[in-house]
Design a protein around this motif. Sequence first.
Motif, PDB file in Angstrom:
ATOM      1  N   ILE A 120       0.766  -1.287  -0.094  1.00 51.50           N
ATOM      2  CA  ILE A 120       0.208   0.185   0.161  1.00 51.50           C
ATOM      3  C   ILE A 120       0.873   1.198  -0.146  1.00 51.50           C
ATOM      4  O   ILE A 120       0.109   2.271   0.310  1.00 51.50           O
ATOM      5  CB  ILE A 120      -0.893  -0.041   1.070  1.00 51.50           C
ATOM      6  N   ARG A 121       2.005   1.125  -0.267  1.00 46.09           N
ATOM      7  CA  ARG A 121       3.107   2.337  -0.243  1.00 46.09           C
ATOM      8  C   ARG A 121       2.369   3.370  -1.208  1.00 46.09           C
ATOM      9  O   ARG A 121       2.524   4.670  -0.685  1.00 46.09           O
ATOM     10  CB  ARG A 121       4.665   1.836  -0.486  1.00 46.09           C
ATOM     11  N   ASP A 122       2.152   3.123  -2.278  1.00 50.78           N
ATOM     12  CA  ASP A 122       1.535   4.176  -3.487  1.00 50.78           C
ATOM     13  C   ASP A 122       0.498   4.612  -2.950  1.00 50.78           C
ATOM     14  O   ASP A 122       0.095   5.973  -3.029  1.00 50.78           O
ATOM     15  CB  ASP A 122       1.457   3.384  -4.667  1.00 50.78           C
ATOM     16  N   LYS A 123      -0.512   3.828  -2.314  1.00 53.07           N
ATOM     17  CA  LYS A 123      -1.873   4.608  -1.786  1.00 53.07           C
ATOM     18  C   LYS A 123      -1.376   5.365  -0.581  1.00 53.07           C
ATOM     19  O   LYS A 123      -2.114   6.576  -0.649  1.00 53.07           O
ATOM     20  CB  LYS A 123      -2.561   3.391  -1.472  1.00 53.07           C
ATOM     21  N   ALA A 124      -0.645   5.188   0.337  1.00 54.57           N
ATOM     22  CA  ALA A 124      -0.242   5.861   1.185  1.00 54.57           C
ATOM     23  C   ALA A 124       0.553   7.205   0.809  1.00 54.57           C
ATOM     24  O   ALA A 124       0.030   8.374   1.366  1.00 54.57           O
ATOM     25  CB  ALA A 124       0.656   5.110   2.343  1.00 54.57           C
ATOM     26  N   ALA A 125       1.129   7.195   0.035  1.00 57.73           N
ATOM     27  CA  ALA A 125       2.037   8.175  -0.763  1.00 57.73           C
ATOM     28  C   ALA A 125       1.049   9.356  -1.369  1.00 57.73           C
ATOM     29  O   ALA A 125       1.013  10.431  -0.994  1.00 57.73           O
ATOM     30  CB  ALA A 125       3.098   8.042  -1.525  1.00 57.73           C
ATOM     31  N   ASP A 126      -0.021   8.686  -2.121  1.00 56.22           N
ATOM     32  CA  ASP A 126      -0.938   9.424  -3.008  1.00 56.22           C
ATOM     33  C   ASP A 126      -1.934  10.210  -1.853  1.00 56.22           C
ATOM     34  O   ASP A 126      -2.510  11.183  -2.149  1.00 56.22           O
ATOM     35  CB  ASP A 126      -1.838   8.430  -3.938  1.00 56.22           C
ATOM     36  N   HIS A 127      -2.166   9.703  -0.928  1.00 56.50           N
ATOM     37  CA  HIS A 127      -3.113  10.079  -0.058  1.00 56.50           C
ATOM     38  C   HIS A 127      -2.596  10.874   1.377  1.00 56.50           C
ATOM     39  O   HIS A 127      -3.157  11.219   2.239  1.00 56.50           O
ATOM     40  CB  HIS A 127      -4.086   8.897   0.741  1.00 56.50           C
ATOM     41  N   HIS A 128      -1.209  11.097   1.021  1.00 57.79           N
ATOM     42  CA  HIS A 128      -0.375  11.893   1.948  1.00 57.79           C
ATOM     43  C   HIS A 128      -0.596  11.547   3.583  1.00 57.79           C
ATOM     44  O   HIS A 128      -0.703  12.175   4.485  1.00 57.79           O
ATOM     45  CB  HIS A 128      -0.949  13.474   2.077  1.00 57.79           C
ATOM     46  N   LEU A 129      -0.404  10.221   3.849  1.00 59.38           N
ATOM     47  CA  LEU A 129      -0.619   9.458   4.885  1.00 59.38           C
ATOM     48  C   LEU A 129       0.750  10.079   5.808  1.00 59.38           C
ATOM     49  O   LEU A 129       1.758  10.105   5.501  1.00 59.38           O
ATOM     50  CB  LEU A 129      -0.407   7.898   4.947  1.00 59.38           C
ATOM     51  N   LEU A 130       0.243  10.346   7.112  1.00 61.18           N
ATOM     52  CA  LEU A 130       1.187  11.008   8.068  1.00 61.18           C
ATOM     53  C   LEU A 130       1.168  10.045   9.370  1.00 61.18           C
ATOM     54  O   LEU A 130       0.220   9.810  10.091  1.00 61.18           O
ATOM     55  CB  LEU A 130       0.925  12.249   8.706  1.00 61.18           C
ATOM     56  N   LEU A 131       2.275   9.364   9.721  1.00 64.57           N
ATOM     57  CA  LEU A 131       2.311   8.523  10.828  1.00 64.57           C
ATOM     58  C   LEU A 131       3.329   9.340  11.939  1.00 64.57           C
ATOM     59  O   LEU A 131       4.360   9.988  11.669  1.00 64.57           O
ATOM     60  CB  LEU A 131       3.096   7.161  10.367  1.00 64.57           C
ATOM     61  N   ALA A 132       2.582   9.004  13.213  1.00 68.35           N
ATOM     62  CA  ALA A 132       3.521   9.657  14.216  1.00 68.35           C
ATOM     63  C   ALA A 132       3.597   8.590  15.253  1.00 68.35           C
ATOM     64  O   ALA A 132       3.213   7.382  15.228  1.00 68.35           O
ATOM     65  CB  ALA A 132       2.547  10.987  14.733  1.00 68.35           C
ATOM     66  N   VAL A 133       4.119   8.981  16.486  1.00 64.99           N
ATOM     67  CA  VAL A 133       4.386   8.077  17.655  1.00 64.99           C
ATOM     68  C   VAL A 133       3.485   8.713  18.803  1.00 64.99           C
ATOM     69  O   VAL A 133       3.463   9.778  19.131  1.00 64.99           O
ATOM     70  CB  VAL A 133       5.969   8.014  17.838  1.00 64.99           C
ATOM     71  N   ASN A 134       2.954   7.509  19.502  1.00 68.71           N
ATOM     72  CA  ASN A 134       2.118   7.903  20.680  1.00 68.71           C
ATOM     73  C   ASN A 134       3.143   8.660  21.691  1.00 68.71           C
ATOM     74  O   ASN A 134       4.365   8.611  21.757  1.00 68.71           O
ATOM     75  CB  ASN A 134       1.636   6.696  21.355  1.00 68.71           C
ATOM     76  N   ALA A 135       2.327   9.405  22.626  1.00 68.15           N
ATOM     77  CA  ALA A 135       3.106  10.208  23.433  1.00 68.15           C
ATOM     78  C   ALA A 135       3.929   9.482  24.596  1.00 68.15           C
ATOM     79  O   ALA A 135       4.986  10.009  24.435  1.00 68.15           O
ATOM     80  CB  ALA A 135       1.798  10.985  24.356  1.00 68.15           C
ATOM     81  N   PHE A 136       3.551   8.450  25.042  1.00 66.22           N
ATOM     82  CA  PHE A 136       4.668   7.643  25.870  1.00 66.22           C
ATOM     83  C   PHE A 136       5.789   7.129  25.217  1.00 66.22           C
ATOM     84  O   PHE A 136       6.898   7.392  25.557  1.00 66.22           O
ATOM     85  CB  PHE A 136       4.051   6.303  26.718  1.00 66.22           C
ATOM     86  N   HIS A 137       5.669   6.547  24.136  1.00 65.10           N
ATOM     87  CA  HIS A 137       6.756   5.945  23.463  1.00 65.10           C
ATOM     88  C   HIS A 137       7.675   7.168  22.506  1.00 65.10           C
ATOM     89  O   HIS A 137       8.687   6.936  22.267  1.00 65.10           O
ATOM     90  CB  HIS A 137       6.365   4.765  22.385  1.00 65.10           C
ATOM     91  N   GLY A 138       6.929   8.259  22.282  1.00 59.31           N
ATOM     92  CA  GLY A 138       7.549   9.537  21.704  1.00 59.31           C
ATOM     93  C   GLY A 138       8.998   9.851  22.342  1.00 59.31           C
ATOM     94  O   GLY A 138       9.902  10.296  21.734  1.00 59.31           O
ATOM     95  N   HIS A 139       8.772   9.646  23.746  1.00 56.86           N
ATOM     96  CA  HIS A 139       9.973  10.276  24.394  1.00 56.86           C
ATOM     97  C   HIS A 139      11.191   9.389  24.094  1.00 56.86           C
ATOM     98  O   HIS A 139      12.227   9.864  24.085  1.00 56.86           O
ATOM     99  CB  HIS A 139       9.937  10.455  26.042  1.00 56.86           C
ATOM    100  N   ALA A 140      10.902   8.167  24.006  1.00 56.46           N
ATOM    101  CA  ALA A 140      12.158   6.997  23.757  1.00 56.46           C
ATOM    102  C   ALA A 140      12.383   7.302  22.553  1.00 56.46           C
ATOM    103  O   ALA A 140      13.571   6.849  21.978  1.00 56.46           O
ATOM    104  CB  ALA A 140      11.682   5.812  24.113  1.00 56.46           C
ATOM    105  N   HIS A 141      11.680   7.616  21.432  1.00 55.92           N
ATOM    106  CA  HIS A 141      11.996   7.611  20.190  1.00 55.92           C
ATOM    107  C   HIS A 141      12.553   8.991  19.321  1.00 55.92           C
ATOM    108  O   HIS A 141      13.118   8.765  18.500  1.00 55.92           O
ATOM    109  CB  HIS A 141      10.676   7.264  19.137  1.00 55.92           C
ATOM    110  N   ASN A 142      12.411  10.159  20.356  1.00 51.18           N
ATOM    111  CA  ASN A 142      12.751  11.604  20.002  1.00 51.18           C
ATOM    112  C   ASN A 142      11.867  11.651  18.635  1.00 51.18           C
ATOM    113  O   ASN A 142      12.417  12.357  17.734  1.00 51.18           O
ATOM    114  CB  ASN A 142      14.177  11.687  19.437  1.00 51.18           C
ATOM    115  N   CYS A 143      10.617  11.272  18.618  1.00 50.59           N
ATOM    116  CA  CYS A 143       9.751  11.448  17.454  1.00 50.59           C
ATOM    117  C   CYS A 143       8.517  12.231  17.980  1.00 50.59           C
ATOM    118  O   CYS A 143       8.385  12.734  18.968  1.00 50.59           O
ATOM    119  CB  CYS A 143       9.208  10.128  16.749  1.00 50.59           C
TER     120      CYS A 143
END
Length: 769
Positions: A307-330
Motif C-alpha cells: 500500500i506504499r503508493d496508496k499511502a503516498a498518494d493520500h499523504h498519510l502521516l504516521l506519528a508516535v504515541n505520547a509515551f513512546h515518543g520520548h524514547a524515540h525522539n519523534c
Amino acid sequence: MHNAWNLQLPKLADAYLHWKHIGRHDLDVESELPPHQFHISTVDVFEFQPVRTITQHNEEVANAALVHVGLLGCSPTAPSVTITLQCLELYHQLRRHQSSFSIQAFAKVLCALHDVTFVPSFRQQFSDTFDVYLAILCEIRSRMDATLGWTEPNWHLRHSCPACTFEQSDELALYPASLKAMDGNNSANRYMITSGDIEVFKDDVHLRPGKRGTDSDANTPLACTDNWKAANSTTENTVNIFEQTGIFLSACRHGMVQTIAEMRYSSELTKYPLATINKLINIFGHNQAIGSDIGCSLMKTVAASSIRDKAADHHLLLAVNAFHGHAHNCKYLETCERIFTGSNATALLIWHPSHFHYVQYLDLHFDQWDTDRYLELSHFLFNNYRQALTIITDYTKEIEAYHAVYPDEVLDFDSWIDEELQYLVTVGSEPQHDALTVEYVDALEKLAKYENAFNSSRQDQFVSYNQSSFTPNSGLSISASQATKQGHAARHAAERRLQVQINVVEDLEIHLGVSKRWTPDHEEYVKALEYSRCRHFVHAVEELESLVVQCLFKLSKANLASTGYKLWKQISKAIVKHSGAIRTALDKYNKLAVSQNPREVISYAVLGEFDLLKHSQHEILTKPWTNPTHHEMAVKHFKVLRAWEGIIRLNIEICQLQAWVDTEDADMEQAAADLKSTNSPLAAQLNMLAHCQHRINAVHHGRLMRIYCLEGYTGRAPITSSDEGNSSDVEDADVEGLDGGDAEEAAHFEACMEYARTTIYEPRVETCL
C-alpha cells in the motif's frame, strides 16, 4: 446461538415492539381454533412465580407469546423457565456500564434476592436468554438503521465521530484532516476488519519492518527503529494454542473507537496496522495522521508494503504515541492506552468463553464506550478551547515580560528549536569532521614513525665482512648472504609503507581541506590530539546524557493521574531497564573520568543537573536554549503556537458537531413521523431513540453555547433565534456539573444565553494569528 432462535427472531422482535409500545390487551388475533395455554416459572428481579399461565394463539410460537407479556423463555421450543424483559434489561445496562459484572454474579444476586440456592444450571439458562434478548435488540436496531438510511456497510465508521467526520462544505481544510491513534492490546468487535482484509498483508513484511522492497525510502535507516525493541520484535512469545491473542484498534483523537481487528494466533504483527491503515485510507481519504507506538518503524514498513503508493498518494502521516515518543525522539499522539484501560475490565470475562461471547462482551463494552464518549464530546471541545485560550492569555503576557527583561538579547525561539533538533539528530554519531581530524592526526603519527624507520634503514651504506663470512670454494656463506638480503628487503618494505602512508595522509588532507601539513606544534594538531585522547570519555558522556533524558521523561509519566495499570506497568519496566543501563553507563563514565583533567566523578545526586554535559564535544552548555529560563520561555512560546493551531481545529470540530446535532434531531423526528402510519411500534421505538439522542444533544447545545460565549472565541456561532424550551435546565445543570463554576461565571453564562434567545447570531470569523 441455536438456529431455532434465529428462525424466530423476526417474530420475537415484532412481539417485543408490540409489548413495549402497544400491550397484549390490544393484540388483534383472529383464529377459528381456541388459544392454547401452557405453564411456566417466571424469574423477575424481586419476584419469583413458580407457576404462571400463558395464553398462546394459534400459529404463534411459544416465545412470541411470552414476549407479548414481557417474558422470554430459556428454550427456543418448549420453555419452562422464563425471565422478565425488565430483569434482562437491568442486567443489560449493568453490563454496559460495568464490563466486569458477570452473568454468574448477577445470577447469584437473583438467587440471594429470592432466597434460593444458586445452581450452575440457572447461570446457563440466564446466559442463553440474555443472548436471545441481545439478538432481539440488534434486530430492532437494524430495522431502525434501515428506516434512517444507515444501511451502507461503512456508515457507522464514516460517522463514528461527528466532530471528526461530519464535514461541512464551507469550512476550512485542515492538515492533517483528522488525528487518529492505533495500538494492540493483549487483554481482549465493532466495525471489525475481516480476517481476509488482514491476511492480505501477512507477507508484506517478513523478518523486520522495511526489509521488503528496494526503494531508497524504504531502506533509509532510522535510528529509533534500530534502538526500539518493540519496533524490531520478531519473536512469537504467545502460546499458539490461544486463537484470540488480543485486539488491535484505532480511534480518533476524541476517543471514539473506529476499527477493531482480532489478533489471532500471533502477537502484534505488522499485518494488523497495515490492514488498519488501508481501511482508514479507503474510508476517510487524504491527509490522515495516525499515531502508533512504533510509528517511526511503521513508516519504513508502509514504504516497503503493497500500500506504499496508496499511502503516498493520500499523504498519510504516521506519528508516535505520547509515551513512546520520548524514547524515540519523534512526534507523539496518544489515545489507545486510555481505551485499553477501560476495556481491560472485560479481560476476566473473555478469557474462557466461546468466540461468540468473546465478541459479544467486547461489543457491549465498546458500544457503551462510544456512547459515553459522544456524551462527553462537547465537554472535550469546551475544556480544550478554554485551556487553549488560557495558555494564549497567560503565556503571551509572560513571554512579552521576558522580552522586556532582555531587550538587547535576540530570543529567537524558532531558530533555537531548529538548532536543538539538529543537535538531537547529530548527537548520536560523531561529526565527520572530528572523526577525519582524529584519523588525520593518527595518520601523521604513523607517517612520522614510518619516516624514522625508513631513515634508519638507509643509514647502513656499507656492509662489512670478515674472513669467517666466506667459504673456501663458494664466496659468501649462506648466513651472510641471507643477512644481506634481509637488510635490502627491510629497506624496501619501509619504503613501501612510507609511500602508502604518504598517500593516506594526502587523501585525508584533501578531504579536510588542509593546504599545509600539520606539525606537532600546530594548534589544530594539538587540539585534535587532545580530543583523540578523551574521545572515549566524550562518547560515554553523550551516552549517559541520552539515557538520563529518556529516564526523566518516563519518570514524569509515572505518577500521572488516571494512568492505567498496563501503562503504569510498562513505565515501571522501562524505568527499571533504564536504571540498569544508566548504572552501567555511569560506571563507564566514572572509570574514564578519573584520567581526565580536571578529575571529576559525578554521582546520582547531581545527575539530573546535567553538569556533565560540559564535557560533550558539542559544547551544548554554551547554547542559549540550554539556559533553563530561556528553555522555559521557549516551551511556553511553542505552547502558544500549538494553542492557536488547536483553536483552528477546534473551530472546525465545533461547527461539525453543531451541524450534526441539528441534523440528527431533525432526521430522527422526520423518520419517526413518516413511519408512524405504517409501523407504529417501530415508530414508537424510533421515537424513544430520538428522545434519548435529543437529551444528549440538548447537553451538547448547552455546552456549545458556552463555547460561543467564551471571551476569545474565534469560530462561527449558529444562526438561531430561539432555543429549546427546556434548555435552561440543561444549561444550569451543565454550569454546575461541567466545571463547578462560581456565581460570577454562572451569571455571565446566563447573560450569554439570554442574548442568544433574543438575537440572531451572525457568522463571525477572526484571524487567529
